[in-house]
Scaffold this motif. Structure first.
Motif, short mmCIF file in Angstrom:
data_model
loop_
_atom_site.label_atom_id
_atom_site.label_comp_id
_atom_site.label_asym_id
_atom_site.label_seq_id
_atom_site.Cartn_x
_atom_site.Cartn_y
_atom_site.Cartn_z
N LEU A 24 1.21 -1.33 -0.13
CA LEU A 24 -0.47 -0.01 -0.09
C LEU A 24 0.65 0.88 0.40
O LEU A 24 0.33 2.45 -0.69
CB LEU A 24 -1.24 0.36 1.00
N GLY A 25 2.17 1.17 0.84
CA GLY A 25 2.91 2.44 0.73
C GLY A 25 3.53 2.88 -0.55
O GLY A 25 3.69 3.82 -0.50
N CYS A 26 3.86 1.41 -1.21
CA CYS A 26 4.72 2.14 -2.37
C CYS A 26 3.46 2.41 -3.28
O CYS A 26 3.50 3.15 -4.52
CB CYS A 26 5.14 0.46 -3.21
N LEU A 27 2.30 1.76 -3.69
CA LEU A 27 1.33 2.51 -4.84
C LEU A 27 0.57 3.90 -4.33
O LEU A 27 -0.55 4.19 -5.77
CB LEU A 27 -0.11 1.29 -4.69
N SER A 28 1.35 5.05 -4.36
CA SER A 28 1.11 6.17 -3.63
C SER A 28 1.61 6.93 -5.50
O SER A 28 1.04 7.71 -6.23
CB SER A 28 1.57 7.08 -2.20
N LYS A 29 2.03 6.32 -6.07
CA LYS A 29 2.47 6.30 -7.62
C LYS A 29 1.96 5.24 -8.07
O LYS A 29 2.20 3.86 -8.03
CB LYS A 29 3.51 6.42 -7.46
N PRO A 30 1.21 4.31 -9.65
CA PRO A 30 1.19 3.55 -9.84
C PRO A 30 2.87 2.70 -10.62
O PRO A 30 3.02 3.10 -11.00
CB PRO A 30 0.62 4.11 -11.85
N PHE A 31 2.36 1.79 -10.33
CA PHE A 31 3.12 0.76 -10.73
C PHE A 31 2.46 -0.60 -10.99
O PHE A 31 0.86 -1.31 -11.16
CB PHE A 31 4.07 0.31 -9.08
#
Length: 111
Positions: A24-31
């Protein structure tokens, strides 16, 4: 059960909950899935593809992520991004994780 097996069992439990927060923390930008896998591994968070992809689908089903297909490349990719509900859940989980981390550290500082 050997000591090594016991430790491994507890490590698996510990990582399982932590992975949700990390994703969740990584997905502040699209991946897209593989890009996210690489991002987590670059941050020394070991995760297997067969763990990540079902987790992404579950988080999306729970309404914490949105996804969009990018078909402009030769290989279509599904990109994931945290939504507002996901941001609120992430903040609550992060806050609790920080409290737990501090509390546990006080136990070990007493030693």
């Amino acid at each position: 059960m050997s000591e090594k097996d016991i430790v491994q069992s507890y490590l698996t439990e510990l990582r399982r909950g932590s992975l949700v927060l990390a994703v969740l923390g990584c997905l502040s930008k699209p991946f897209y899935g593989y890009g996210l896998l690489q991002e987590l591994q670059d941050k020394n968070i070991p995760i297997e593809a067969n763990t990540l992809y079902p987790l992404l689908r579950r988080l999306e089903k729970q309404g914490l992520l949105t996804s969009d297909w990018d078909t402009t490349e030769s290989r279509p990719r599904k990109y994931y991004l945290i939504n507002e509900t996901g941001k609120h859940v992430t903040k609550a989980l992060r806050d609790e994780w920080l409290v737990m981390q501090r509390s546990i550290m006080t136990i070990f500082e007493e030693d």
